[in-house]
Design an enzyme around this catalytic site. Structure first.
Site, PDB file in Angstrom:
ATOM      1  N   ARG A 106      -7.305 -27.831  23.156  1.00  0.00           N
ATOM      2  CA  ARG A 106      -7.911 -29.139  23.378  1.00  0.00           C
ATOM      3  C   ARG A 106      -8.803 -29.487  22.194  1.00  0.00           C
ATOM      4  O   ARG A 106      -9.461 -28.602  21.615  1.00  0.00           O
ATOM      5  CB  ARG A 106      -8.775 -29.120  24.657  1.00  0.00           C
ATOM      6  CG  ARG A 106      -7.977 -29.130  25.954  1.00  0.00           C
ATOM      7  CD  ARG A 106      -7.262 -30.468  26.188  1.00  0.00           C
ATOM      8  NE  ARG A 106      -6.555 -30.505  27.457  1.00  0.00           N
ATOM      9  CZ  ARG A 106      -5.262 -30.218  27.635  1.00  0.00           C
ATOM     10  NH1 ARG A 106      -4.509 -29.865  26.611  1.00  0.00           N
ATOM     11  NH2 ARG A 106      -4.726 -30.302  28.832  1.00  0.00           N
ATOM     12  N   HIS A 149      -0.361 -34.119  19.718  1.00  0.00           N
ATOM     13  CA  HIS A 149      -0.408 -33.445  21.022  1.00  0.00           C
ATOM     14  C   HIS A 149       1.009 -33.246  21.588  1.00  0.00           C
ATOM     15  O   HIS A 149       1.328 -33.710  22.692  1.00  0.00           O
ATOM     16  CB  HIS A 149      -1.276 -34.241  22.005  1.00  0.00           C
ATOM     17  CG  HIS A 149      -1.769 -33.397  23.154  1.00  0.00           C
ATOM     18  ND1 HIS A 149      -2.998 -33.563  23.740  1.00  0.00           N
ATOM     19  CD2 HIS A 149      -1.200 -32.361  23.816  1.00  0.00           C
ATOM     20  CE1 HIS A 149      -3.151 -32.688  24.716  1.00  0.00           C
ATOM     21  NE2 HIS A 149      -2.057 -31.940  24.777  1.00  0.00           N
TER      22      HIS A 149
HETATM   23  C1  GLV Z   1      -0.937 -30.268  27.729  1.00  0.00           C
HETATM   24  O1  GLV Z   1      -1.829 -30.464  26.980  1.00  0.00           O
HETATM   25  C2  GLV Z   1      -1.043 -29.555  28.966  1.00  0.00           C
HETATM   26  O2  GLV Z   1      -2.165 -29.246  29.382  1.00  0.00           O
HETATM   27  O3  GLV Z   1      -0.013 -29.278  29.577  1.00  0.00           O
END
Ligand code: GLV
Length: 313
Positions: free
Chosen positions: A228, A276
């Site tokens: 994160r 991401h």
């Molecule tokens: C992606 O970031 C997840 O938490 O699956």
């Protein structure tokens, strides 16, 4: 059985279509503002707080991802958002570990085999062999040995690299030297060539990728953050890249997503970034796993992947 679905920034149509095939007995609907009608199961990704309005009959909340921080943030900010008797369940692997292994292995091998240095030589049309990094000293540290971190650590170890793993509680892992608890954190970091972050995001792990952490690594170490953005102190990374304490970073996650157009990470030549996408939720695998768990709960059986809100994962 009533099933309520919500996924931020994505169309529900394909999910509802595939869920209807997997759970033909279920009555499915996409959550709309104001919907507080009964539901047996809720399947969500980054839901608004209003979705957790008191709802009759609720048996479980399924998070359509591995990290539950977005949901727990609602609970931390407004205690009582989640009902303590309703389990919050996260995805366990469901095709994500393989994606993480590919992403992290690619980044580590790129650094080990000096691809960036060769790219610079190519830009100057220079034919020059560089000395290889001794692999016995190319130690990689994996922060977080959960479902994804443990598999990534073992995949790196299978490449013959020295691999360390760090977790909150001791977790022995074949082929990996493991460290646990705050008192072993600095020993874990000492002289790492690459630090890979796969921790869950909790109040305790926020900002863990900071100047103190970077200072423990080998000079010129690299950072790979696939957990994160909130784990990283952006200014500390930029400063460490400036001084050379870090030589490069691969970032998939950011404090603010999408990353703002004027964020310095975009144009820093030492940073490689992706939007991401290191381990995406795969619809069919996720639906298969959740369907099995719903069926188990309907039979009164216990399921795995239930989150402990106190520990945050
Ligand atoms: C992606 O970031 C997840 O938490 O699956």
């Amino acid at each position: 059985m009533n099933l309520l679905f919500y996924m931020r920034d994505a169309s529900a149509a394909e999910w509802l279509h595939d869920l209807a095939r997997a759970l033909p007995q279920a009555s499915l609907r996409e959550w709309q503002p104001g919907d507080d009608a009964p539901a047996d199961f809720v399947l969500v990704w980054r839901p608004p707080r209003e979705l957790f309005a008191p709802r009759d009959g609720l048996r479980a909340v399924f998070n359509l991802g591995a990290g539950v921080d977005a949901i727990l943030a609602l609970e931390y900010a407004h205690p009582g958002t989640l009902r303590p008797d309703v389990p919050l369940v996260r995805l366990e692997d469901s095709g994500m570990a393989q994606q993480m292994i590919e992403y992290v292995t690619y980044a580590v091998l790129r650094y080990l085999r000096r691809f960036d240095d060769y790219a610079q030589l190519q830009a100057q049309c220079r034919w020059q062999e560089l000395p290889p990094y001794p692999r016995e000293h190319f130690t990689v540290g994996v922060l977080g040995l959960g479902v994804l971190g443990a598999q990534v650590a073992q995949a790196l170890a299978a490449l013959g690299l020295p691999v360390r793993g760090f977790s909150r509680h001791a977790r022995p892992l074949e082929g990996v030297t493991t460290y646990a608890g705050a008192e072993q954190f600095d020993a874990f970091l000492q002289d790492l060539q690459v630090l890979v972050n796969l921790l869950p995001h909790t109040p305790a792990t926020r900002g863990v990728l900071n100047a103190h952490t970077f200072a423990q690594l080998a000079p010129g170490a690299r950072l790979v953050n696939v957990a994160r953005g909130a784990h990283l102190v952006d200014a500390d990374l930029l400063a460490a890249l400036e001084t050379g304490q870090l030589s490069a970073a691969t970032l998939d996650v950011f404090n603010q997503e999408p990353l703002a157009d004027d964020h310095p990470f975009w144009r820093n030549p030492r940073i490689t970034l992706t939007p991401h996408c290191s381990a995406q939720t795969l619809r069919s695998e996720a639906i298969e796993q959740i369907t099995q768990k719903i069926n188990a709960l309907m039979r009164g059986e216990a399921i795995s992947g239930v989150v402990d809100p106190a520990s945050g994962y």
